[in-house]
Design an enzyme around this catalytic site. Structure first.
Site, mmCIF file in Angstrom:
data_model
loop_
_atom_site.group_PDB
_atom_site.id
_atom_site.type_symbol
_atom_site.label_atom_id
_atom_site.label_comp_id
_atom_site.label_asym_id
_atom_site.label_seq_id
_atom_site.Cartn_x
_atom_site.Cartn_y
_atom_site.Cartn_z
ATOM 1 N NE ARG A 34 -43.940 19.675 35.675
ATOM 2 C CZ ARG A 34 -42.624 19.721 35.911
ATOM 3 N NH1 ARG A 34 -42.033 18.717 36.546
ATOM 4 N NH2 ARG A 34 -41.900 20.755 35.511
ATOM 5 C CB ILE A 60 -41.199 21.114 31.231
ATOM 6 C CG1 ILE A 60 -42.598 21.130 31.851
ATOM 7 C CG2 ILE A 60 -40.255 20.253 32.038
ATOM 8 C CD1 ILE A 60 -43.262 19.753 31.909
ATOM 9 C CB SER A 61 -42.272 26.300 33.678
ATOM 10 O OG SER A 61 -41.925 27.172 32.630
ATOM 11 C CD GLN A 62 -39.480 26.727 39.549
ATOM 12 O OE1 GLN A 62 -38.450 27.054 38.969
ATOM 13 N NE2 GLN A 62 -39.642 26.843 40.855
#
Length: 212
Positions: A34, A60-62
């Site tokens: 990530r 960017i989503s958690q």
């Protein structure tokens, strides 16, 4: 110094504690780097459970959101998955590592080129990236067994429903105001669309012919 491998292991443990039970999802998220999907200055935060900016007004989503969305999608190896809103490419990478054949559509030209280059560097050949209006889907490659929309719109785009295979699942945030949505899961059964509300969601805006 960031130790990506240990950081991913800690992230996976946190995801387990938060209720993620799909082992394929956990394994994929423990594999995908990530930190490479965010700017270098933000890499020290890459495995924290927070949303991070990726430029161009996008995020960017958690990790917990990605894991929950992927678990609710019920994706399995070999499935053809359409993703609307490539963004950083992280969600597509997770699905590809799970063994899915991913078709992903990004609207923003600059982000499209940056993300395509990264996915190529990571040799994720199961991902087919296209630039265009994601609310129109990708009719040339339809039907899809799974469709995931990582941006929130005012309604479910009709082209996506049409491109959903029989027995398939569509996951999409929908709401009557930007940034305030409910996550809907739509199943296609015998030509009918059965919709369930999975609760509140907060995603970037879905822009296009059938979006904002």
């Amino acid at each position: 110094m960031l130790d990506p491998r240990r950081s991913r292991q800690r992230m996976v443990q946190e995801l387990k504690r938060s209720g993620i039970t799909d082992e394929a999802v956990l394994q994929a998220m423990g594999t995908v780097p990530r930190h490479l999907f965010v700017e270098e200055a933000l890499r020290v935060q890459a495995y924290e459970d927070i949303r991070l900016p990726i430029g161009y007004g996008q995020t960017i989503s958690q990790p917990s959101t990605v894991a929950l969305m992927t678990q609710r999608l019920e994706a399995r190896p070999g499935m053809r998955v359409l993703e609307i809103g490539t963004g950083s490419g992280y969600q597509a990478a997770v699905l590809a590592v799970m063994g899915c054949r991913v078709y992903t559509v990004e609207r923003l030209a600059e982000l499209y080129h940056v993300t395509r280059n990264l996915l190529q560097q990571l040799s994720l050949r199961a991902i087919h990236m296209v630039r265009g209006d994601g609310t129109l889907g990708l009719p040339a490659a339809a039907p899809f067994e799974r469709i995931i929309v990582t941006a929130g719109g005012p309604e479910i785009p009709h082209p996506l429903l049409e491109q959903l295979a029989e027995g398939g699942i569509l996951l999409i945030p929908v709401g009557d105001r930007p940034r305030t949505q409910c996550l809907l899961r739509v199943r296609r059964r015998a030509g009918r669309f059965l919709t369930e509300n999975l609760g509140p969601a907060n995603f970037v805006d879905l822009v296009g012919s059938h979006g904002w």
